[in-house]
Write an enzyme that holds these catalytic residues in place. Structure first.
Site, PDB file in Angstrom:
ATOM      1  N   GLU A 112      -2.192  -4.156  -8.907  1.00  0.00           N
ATOM      2  CA  GLU A 112      -3.168  -3.347  -8.177  1.00  0.00           C
ATOM      3  C   GLU A 112      -2.767  -1.889  -8.373  1.00  0.00           C
ATOM      4  O   GLU A 112      -1.603  -1.536  -8.171  1.00  0.00           O
ATOM      5  CB  GLU A 112      -3.125  -3.710  -6.693  1.00  0.00           C
ATOM      6  N   GLU A 203     -11.479   4.630   0.858  1.00  0.00           N
ATOM      7  CA  GLU A 203     -10.885   3.681   1.792  1.00  0.00           C
ATOM      8  C   GLU A 203     -10.607   4.375   3.114  1.00  0.00           C
ATOM      9  O   GLU A 203     -10.262   5.559   3.140  1.00  0.00           O
ATOM     10  CB  GLU A 203      -9.547   3.143   1.269  1.00  0.00           C
TER      11      GLU A 203
END
Length: 216
Positions: A112, A203
């Protein structure tokens, strides 16, 4: 506080169960969804806390508004990542913890990754291992690595590495030369695998704010 980012990987576990809708009429998205819109891949995930509303706009544009959120991820980009140059522009106005970053996954190895361009009150690098720096697109970026153990991922619960480049001179518009980061990571032994999706990601975690971003 690196757990802030680990909350978001649940999005990737969840998306494998989603249908991928085709072109959608403009509408507010408030529950977990992935698909294509005006030629761009998009992804939205929330754990349901607070209020979060995501909207797809023309071409690569999207907007998101949140208030007292739990955690969420959102953005537009490409279903398959690559070492492309990514242009982004717009506004990013968090109150509290939030990120604006190129974000993606690879498999074999499972990784990630974040190329962080802007953030709110919290710099996650303080909780990770500093590996070096890279200069790209007018700024120094600090490079970090962190291992996630038994956390959700695009292949289910797994142990995997996170790779980060965090820009020192924060910005909400510009070009990200992803190859510079991928190559710098590789030189530090932080290799990527086969690309999965890649987005310009907004986010938020236990915060409020708004963002309007255009990707190309």
């Amino acid at each position: 506080m690196v757990s802030f980012s680990s909350l978001f990987v649940a999005a990737c576990a969840a998306v494998t169960a989603f249908a991928l809708p085709n072109e959608l009429e403009k509408r507010a998205i408030t529950s977990n969804e992935q698909g294509t819109n005006n030629g761009y891949f998009y992804s939205f995930w929330t754990n349901g806390g607070g209020s979060v509303s995501y909207n797809n706009g023309a071409a690569g544009q999207y907007s998101v508004n949140w208030k007292d959120c739990g955690s969420f991820t959102s953005g537009k980009g490409w279903a398959t990542g690559s070492a492309r140059n990514i242009n982004f522009s717009g506004s990013f106005n968090p109150s509290g913890n939030a990120y604006l970053a190129v974000y993606g996954w690879t498999t074999s190895p499972l990784v990630e990754y974040y190329i962080m361009e802007n953030y709110g009150e919290y710099n996650p690098g303080s909780s990770m291992a500093h590996k070096g720096t890279v200069t790209s697109d007018g700024s120094v970026y600090d490079i970090y690595a962190h291992q996630q153990v038994n956390q959700p991922s695009i292949v289910g619960t797994a142990t995997f590495n996170q790779y980060w480049s965090i820009r020192r001179n924060k910005r909400s518009s510009g070009t990200v030369t992803t190859a510079n980061h991928f190559n710098a990571w590789s030189r530090l032994g932080m290799g990527l695998g086969s690309h999965n999706y890649q987005i310009v990601n907004t986010e938020g975690y236990q915060s409020s704010g708004s963002a309007s971003i255009t990707v190309s």
